[in-house]
Motif scaffolding. Sequence first.
Motif, PDB file in Angstrom:
ATOM      1  N   LYS A   3      44.416 -17.000 -34.969  1.00 40.14           N
ATOM      2  CA  LYS A   3      43.014 -16.953 -35.754  1.00 40.14           C
ATOM      3  C   LYS A   3      43.438 -14.966 -36.223  1.00 40.14           C
ATOM      4  N   ARG A   4      43.571 -14.442 -37.408  1.00 43.94           N
ATOM      5  CA  ARG A   4      43.506 -13.373 -37.617  1.00 43.94           C
ATOM      6  C   ARG A   4      42.354 -13.168 -38.617  1.00 43.94           C
ATOM      7  N   VAL A   5      42.208 -11.678 -37.901  1.00 42.04           N
ATOM      8  CA  VAL A   5      40.255 -11.383 -37.455  1.00 42.04           C
ATOM      9  C   VAL A   5      40.772 -10.110 -38.327  1.00 42.04           C
ATOM     10  N   GLU A   6      40.104  -9.290 -38.807  1.00 45.24           N
ATOM     11  CA  GLU A   6      39.843  -8.532 -39.256  1.00 45.24           C
ATOM     12  C   GLU A   6      39.315  -7.088 -38.832  1.00 45.24           C
ATOM     13  N   TYR A   7      39.521  -6.132 -38.884  1.00 45.46           N
ATOM     14  CA  TYR A   7      38.572  -4.933 -38.633  1.00 45.46           C
ATOM     15  C   TYR A   7      38.619  -4.354 -39.208  1.00 45.46           C
ATOM     16  N   PRO A   8      38.063  -3.946 -40.416  1.00 42.40           N
ATOM     17  CA  PRO A   8      38.321  -2.569 -41.245  1.00 42.40           C
ATOM     18  C   PRO A   8      38.228  -0.604 -40.837  1.00 42.40           C
ATOM     19  N   ILE A   9      38.349  -0.259 -41.098  1.00 43.41           N
ATOM     20  CA  ILE A   9      38.451   0.671 -41.065  1.00 43.41           C
ATOM     21  C   ILE A   9      37.538   1.766 -41.826  1.00 43.41           C
ATOM     22  N   ILE A 209      41.501  11.705 -36.275  1.00 39.40           N
ATOM     23  CA  ILE A 209      43.127  11.483 -37.172  1.00 39.40           C
ATOM     24  C   ILE A 209      43.632  11.216 -37.895  1.00 39.40           C
ATOM     25  N   VAL A 210      44.079  10.202 -37.257  1.00 40.51           N
ATOM     26  CA  VAL A 210      45.147   9.093 -38.148  1.00 40.51           C
ATOM     27  C   VAL A 210      44.001   8.614 -39.412  1.00 40.51           C
ATOM     28  N   TYR A 211      42.890   8.665 -39.092  1.00 39.96           N
ATOM     29  CA  TYR A 211      41.805   8.293 -40.452  1.00 39.96           C
ATOM     30  C   TYR A 211      41.795   9.268 -41.191  1.00 39.96           C
ATOM     31  N   LYS A 212      41.626  10.205 -41.192  1.00 38.30           N
ATOM     32  CA  LYS A 212      41.262  11.770 -42.075  1.00 38.30           C
ATOM     33  C   LYS A 212      42.470  11.422 -42.857  1.00 38.30           C
ATOM     34  N   ILE A 213      43.871  11.184 -42.122  1.00 38.92           N
ATOM     35  CA  ILE A 213      45.215  11.486 -42.803  1.00 38.92           C
ATOM     36  C   ILE A 213      45.271  10.353 -43.550  1.00 38.92           C
ATOM     37  N   VAL A 214      44.648   9.497 -43.919  1.00 36.16           N
ATOM     38  CA  VAL A 214      44.588   7.451 -44.196  1.00 36.16           C
ATOM     39  C   VAL A 214      44.110   8.159 -45.439  1.00 36.16           C
ATOM     40  N   LYS A 220      44.372   2.579 -47.236  1.00 33.07           N
ATOM     41  CA  LYS A 220      43.224   1.726 -46.219  1.00 33.07           C
ATOM     42  C   LYS A 220      43.941   1.939 -44.820  1.00 33.07           C
ATOM     43  N   ALA A 221      43.432   1.073 -44.262  1.00 32.87           N
ATOM     44  CA  ALA A 221      43.687   0.667 -42.685  1.00 32.87           C
ATOM     45  C   ALA A 221      43.070   0.343 -42.005  1.00 32.87           C
ATOM     46  N   PHE A 222      43.277  -0.895 -41.428  1.00 36.06           N
ATOM     47  CA  PHE A 222      42.143  -2.168 -40.784  1.00 36.06           C
ATOM     48  C   PHE A 222      43.345  -2.384 -39.394  1.00 36.06           C
ATOM     49  N   VAL A 223      42.427  -3.052 -38.330  1.00 38.30           N
ATOM     50  CA  VAL A 223      43.072  -3.520 -37.253  1.00 38.30           C
ATOM     51  C   VAL A 223      42.801  -5.062 -37.451  1.00 38.30           C
ATOM     52  N   SER A 224      43.979  -5.966 -36.867  1.00 42.47           N
ATOM     53  CA  SER A 224      43.696  -7.352 -36.518  1.00 42.47           C
ATOM     54  C   SER A 224      44.090  -7.942 -35.675  1.00 42.47           C
ATOM     55  N   SER A 225      43.459  -9.129 -35.550  1.00 40.82           N
ATOM     56  CA  SER A 225      43.892  -9.409 -33.828  1.00 40.82           C
ATOM     57  C   SER A 225      45.057 -10.705 -34.246  1.00 40.82           C
ATOM     58  N   LEU A 226      45.961 -10.490 -34.249  1.00 39.29           N
ATOM     59  CA  LEU A 226      47.577 -12.453 -34.314  1.00 39.29           C
ATOM     60  C   LEU A 226      47.549 -12.742 -32.900  1.00 39.29           C
ATOM     61  N   ALA A 227      46.543 -12.801 -32.020  1.00 39.99           N
ATOM     62  CA  ALA A 227      46.528 -13.652 -30.466  1.00 39.99           C
ATOM     63  C   ALA A 227      46.085 -13.050 -30.023  1.00 39.99           C
ATOM     64  N   SER A 228      45.874 -13.489 -28.553  1.00 38.69           N
ATOM     65  CA  SER A 228      44.648 -13.080 -28.134  1.00 38.69           C
ATOM     66  C   SER A 228      44.688 -12.081 -27.586  1.00 38.69           C
ATOM     67  N   ASN A 229      45.987 -11.310 -26.877  1.00 43.86           N
ATOM     68  CA  ASN A 229      46.331 -10.093 -26.612  1.00 43.86           C
ATOM     69  C   ASN A 229      46.989  -9.323 -27.707  1.00 43.86           C
TER      70      ASN A 229
END
Length: 241
Positions: A3-9, A209-214, A220-229
């Motif tokens: 399951k893919r869960v996205e957390y938008p930056i 700092i990553v967010y500022k440069i993006v 755009k940037a986001f963190v996703s969950s590909l698997a449990s860990n």
Amino acid sequence: MAKRVEYPILSRRKSTPSLLGQNTKVDEKLLSDVVHKIKNGLGAIGGFAALLERDIKTDDPRRRLVQRIQDGVEKVNNIVVDLMTLARTVEPSFKEIQLSSLIKEAWENTLGEEEGRAPGFPFHFDSLNNQSKLIADSQMIRKMVFHVIQFIDLMGGRIESIKINSRLKNKVKIEFIFIDHVFDKNGFQDIFDLMNECEPVEARLSLAIVYKIVQIHRGKAFVSSLASNQKVLTIQLPKGY
């Protein structure tokens, strides 16, 4: 399939106002003066610690305490430098860069001295002849990669691979895939949760700092969950600014 869960930056939250209203020049001058004062103090402490270390015998247990002082000075100095990087206004210098080569270089410069982590890192390319050109500030992109690596490392994660896809029409996609147990355990829902609540504070600074440069690159940037860990930090940058 996992399951893919996205957390938008990027969010619609209001930007943080300047400390003195719109007078950012005053803010930066004040910040620069304060940082200079702190760095002078750190330099003095480090200098005195070096003198102590010189006068203490190698087998003296007090030598370890002096080394801890020096390590602490270096750590605080790095935090001050990162804070200055985050707070000051920057004037980007945009030009055509080869993203895959630049990311490899940044990776090797960051971790090349650590045995088993670089070189030989498993990069993956989905681009024509491994070409991933775009218009960007090369120094900022190097700094962005450094702080992504530092953020994941400080959070106790381990990078498994970096994927670069330049076959998309108007953008290049970079995926930092890593093993992590912090996101789900602490209930972080998006990057703002991480920047406000994750520990240590150095990780929050690196992510900011990553967010500022993006943002500077209109990406755009986001963190996703590909698997449990297994997580992926995805950064999308336009090919032309």
